[in-house]
Design an enzyme around this catalytic site. Structure first.
Site, PDB file in Angstrom:
ATOM      1  CG  ASP A 205     -39.988  26.475  61.314  1.00  0.00           C
ATOM      2  OD1 ASP A 205     -39.344  26.565  62.387  1.00  0.00           O
ATOM      3  OD2 ASP A 205     -39.610  25.840  60.558  1.00  0.00           O
ATOM      4  CD1 TRP A 267     -32.692  26.290  56.930  1.00  0.00           C
ATOM      5  CD2 TRP A 267     -31.558  24.666  55.895  1.00  0.00           C
ATOM      6  NE1 TRP A 267     -33.642  25.432  56.395  1.00  0.00           N
ATOM      7  CE2 TRP A 267     -32.866  24.308  55.696  1.00  0.00           C
ATOM      8  CE3 TRP A 267     -30.517  23.767  55.453  1.00  0.00           C
ATOM      9  CZ2 TRP A 267     -33.221  23.262  54.890  1.00  0.00           C
ATOM     10  CZ3 TRP A 267     -31.056  22.719  54.589  1.00  0.00           C
ATOM     11  CH2 TRP A 267     -32.448  22.664  54.293  1.00  0.00           C
ATOM     12  CD  GLU A 270     -33.132  22.567  62.781  1.00  0.00           C
ATOM     13  OE1 GLU A 270     -32.116  22.294  62.146  1.00  0.00           O
ATOM     14  OE2 GLU A 270     -34.264  23.024  62.651  1.00  0.00           O
ATOM     15  CG  ASP A 271     -35.383  19.253  60.816  1.00  0.00           C
ATOM     16  OD1 ASP A 271     -34.281  19.045  60.573  1.00  0.00           O
ATOM     17  OD2 ASP A 271     -36.067  19.713  59.706  1.00  0.00           O
ATOM     18  CG  MET A 297     -43.041  28.465  54.453  1.00  0.00           C
ATOM     19  SD  MET A 297     -41.670  27.431  54.037  1.00  0.00           S
ATOM     20  CE  MET A 297     -40.184  28.128  54.110  1.00  0.00           C
ATOM     21  CG  HIS A 300     -38.495  33.367  54.150  1.00  0.00           C
ATOM     22  ND1 HIS A 300     -37.500  33.139  54.301  1.00  0.00           N
ATOM     23  CD2 HIS A 300     -39.446  32.284  54.434  1.00  0.00           C
ATOM     24  CE1 HIS A 300     -37.496  31.923  55.037  1.00  0.00           C
ATOM     25  NE2 HIS A 300     -38.523  31.317  55.071  1.00  0.00           N
ATOM     26  NE  ARG A 302     -30.542  29.202  52.396  1.00  0.00           N
ATOM     27  CZ  ARG A 302     -31.109  28.123  52.906  1.00  0.00           C
ATOM     28  NH1 ARG A 302     -31.295  28.087  54.100  1.00  0.00           N
ATOM     29  NH2 ARG A 302     -31.498  27.188  52.170  1.00  0.00           N
TER      30      ARG A 302
HETATM   31  C1  BGC Z   1     -32.681  19.135  56.396  1.00  0.00           C
HETATM   32  C2  BGC Z   1     -33.603  19.384  57.473  1.00  0.00           C
HETATM   33  C3  BGC Z   1     -34.918  19.932  56.530  1.00  0.00           C
HETATM   34  C4  BGC Z   1     -35.224  19.267  55.320  1.00  0.00           C
HETATM   35  C5  BGC Z   1     -36.215  19.929  54.647  1.00  0.00           C
HETATM   36  C6  BGC Z   1     -32.997  18.297  55.309  1.00  0.00           C
HETATM   37  O1  BGC Z   1     -32.014  18.112  54.434  1.00  0.00           O
HETATM   38  O2  BGC Z   1     -31.621  18.415  57.267  1.00  0.00           O
HETATM   39  O3  BGC Z   1     -33.268  20.359  58.422  1.00  0.00           O
HETATM   40  O4  BGC Z   1     -35.920  20.455  57.377  1.00  0.00           O
HETATM   41  O5  BGC Z   1     -34.229  19.113  54.596  1.00  0.00           O
HETATM   42  O6  BGC Z   1     -35.987  20.886  54.158  1.00  0.00           O
END
Ligand code: BGC
Length: 356
Positions: A205, A267, A270-271, A297, A300, A302
């Site tokens: 990021d 948002w 995906e991770d 971090m 900022h 959203r």
């Molecule tokens: C989301 C992730 C995010 C994580 C931390 C999770 O609920 O699915 O994408 O990285 O929270 O913020």
């Protein structure tokens, strides 16, 4: 008769003297000529030794920077690059914990000035050794120029101290449709490989800065999660399976999971999908210690068009069924612009929009 004998003797002595003087002259010339070559070779060796010392941490990086470039003018100095050794592991240039702060803005001109060794496109490779990995750093991006400046300001010096052969790729989503982080990461992987034979990919990021340069931005035998203790989460993992922020994967690891999902719009999630892909393929997550993995971090608001994706929970629940058809094998996008700066390669792409 006596006179002619005297004349002959005089002439003979004069000639001998002249010959001796000539001999002396040639010897002295030869002596200095040979000595000058010894000196040049010694100079090259001691210069290389000096740089090696700096690289081994016994001299400073600053000293190495200021040593004269005289050997570069000698033909055998360029030949010596053939004899480069692999860079040591870990890099002896690392300094450990770093002070990271965002109170005063930085300019791209300053970052360019402070990183003279960078080559066009945000490329770098160490001069004194062969980097252990060729790393493409991929940053998904849209309208975050201020954050990007901080990222470049802090990361370029760190990555150079880590002695990586690296390139920085900013993958800029065109237009105002919903943001798609994972698809942009797939695009970065594909586009970087068109340029160079990278063997490792770091996905970062734009607003995350490591607080310790021992957190090396490279690949490991298992996929690596690098941003393990973020200030945002009180310097700890929000949950064990968390794989967001900054991660790295070798080409082989990335292909084993068919890259990343293309269908997470907005948002979140995906991770977690990427984590599911990795664990379904029997891989585990490698991480630095909490102390070395600290990062900051940039605060900022959203982003517009990046609201939480309401479909994410449902999608995460089905990763195992969807991952083989949705990934690098189904990626489609259009490159609109490629910009080469000395600090980065910026690729603006059209990635489409979520289906209605
Ligand atoms: C989301 C992730 C995010 C994580 C931390 C999770 O609920 O699915 O994408 O990285 O929270 O913020």
């Amino acid at each position: 008769m006596r006179d002619s004998n005297v004349n002959f003797n005089f002439l003979h002595r004069t000639c001998t003297l002249v010959v001796l003087l000539c001999f002396l002259h040639i010897s002295v010339t030869l002596f200095y000529y040979v000595r000058s070559w010894d000196f040049k070779q010694h100079f090259v060796q001691s210069h290389q030794g000096q740089r090696k010392l700096a690289a081994e941490g016994e001299g400073t990086e600053e000293e190495a920077k200021h040593t004269t470039t005289f050997p570069d003018l000698l033909p055998n100095a360029t030949e010596s690059t053939k004899d480069l050794q692999k860079c040591p592991e870990p890099s002896p240039l690392l300094v450990g914990p770093l002070r990271i702060e965002f109170s005063s803005p930085v300019s791209l001109e300053l970052v360019r000035k402070e990183n003279p060794a960078l080559q066009n496109g945000g490329r770098f490779k160490p001069k004194d050794c062969i980097a252990l990995q060729k790393v493409a750093i991929i940053i998904p991006f849209r309208n975050r120029d201020e954050h990007l400046k901080f990222w470049l300001y802090y990361l370029h010096p760190i990555l150079q101290r880590q002695q990586l052969d690296y390139g920085v790729y900013i993958i800029n989503q065109d237009g105002d449709d919903t943001f798609n982080r994972a698809k942009l990461l797939n695009v970065g992987y594909a586009e970087a490989l068109k340029e160079y034979d990278y063997d490792c990919f770091v996905f970062s990021d734009v607003d995350l800065i490591p607080m310790d340069d021992r957190n090396t931005y490279k690949c490991f035998s298992q996929p690596r999660h690098l941003s393990v203790s973020m200030d945002k989460f009180g310097f700890r993992l929000p949950y064990n399976q968390y794989f967001g922020g900054v991660s790295s994967m070798s080409k082989e690891q990335f292909l084993k999971i068919n890259g990343f999902p293309n269908n997470y719009w907005g948002w979140g999630g995906e991770d977690d999908d990427i984590y599911n892909r990795l664990s379904s393929k029997g891989m585990s997550i490698s991480r630095p210690s909490g102390a070395i993995g600290k990062c900051r971090m940039i605060r900022h608001e959203r982003d517009k068009q990046n609201d939480p994706n309401p479909q994410r929970f449902d999608r995460i629940a089905h990763t195992r069924e969807t991952m083989h058809k949705d990934g690098i094998n189904s990626l489609s996008y259009k490159v609109l612009k490629v910009e080469k700066d000395r600090l980065f390669t910026k690729i603006t792409v059209h990635v489409g929009k979520p289906p209605n």
